[in-house]
Motif scaffolding. Structure first.
Motif: not given
Length: 127
Positions: A42-63, A76-82
């Motif tokens: 799950x984490x390896x796969x998530x890194x293939x997409x990127x933490x920024x992308x996953x964070x942005x999608x989750x943020x949109x869905x939470x709104x 959020x911290x990892x997405x902000x720093x890449x």
């Protein structure tokens, strides 16, 4: 994606110290929930997409859909720093370090975790 909330929860597990390494969660996802082994976990796969992308999608869905999709602070911290979610650490004693061209991270593993004998862990994990 349907697995983004799972990635978010995996990040919470890492942040709370329930799992020591992201690789532990990858193995658990493959062996426990049937995550496709060719995706690496799950984490390896998530890194293939990127933490920024996953964070942005989750943020949109939470709104749009509510707090269930709200990204955790770890993500959020990892997405902000890449910073990748699946991090490799070099260690000596209980001192762990990760460095890249953009940041450096250092932390200590508590002594009580280092004192757990491997036989106790193996006995706990045995079927």
């Amino acid at each position: 994606m349907i697995f983004f909330p799972v990635v978010n929860e995996a990040c919470r597990v890492l942040d709370e110290g329930i799992a020591v390494k992201a690789a532990d969660l990858d193995i658990s996802a493959v062996m426990g929930m049937g995550f496709p082994p060719y995706r690496g976990g799950i984490i390896f796969w998530a890194d293939s997409l990127g933490s920024k992308y996953i964070y942005s999608r989750l943020e949109t869905w939470s709104e749009l859909y509510g707090e269930f999709f709200k990204p955790c602070a770890y993500l959020a911290a990892r997405a902000a720093k890449g910073i990748p979610l699946f991090m490799h650490f070099s260690s000596g004693n209980n001192q762990h370090r990760y460095s890249s061209s953009t940041f450096s991270l250092e932390y200590n593993i508590p002594e009580y975790i280092l004192a757990i004998p491997l036989t106790a862990i193996a006995a706990f994990c045995a079927p």
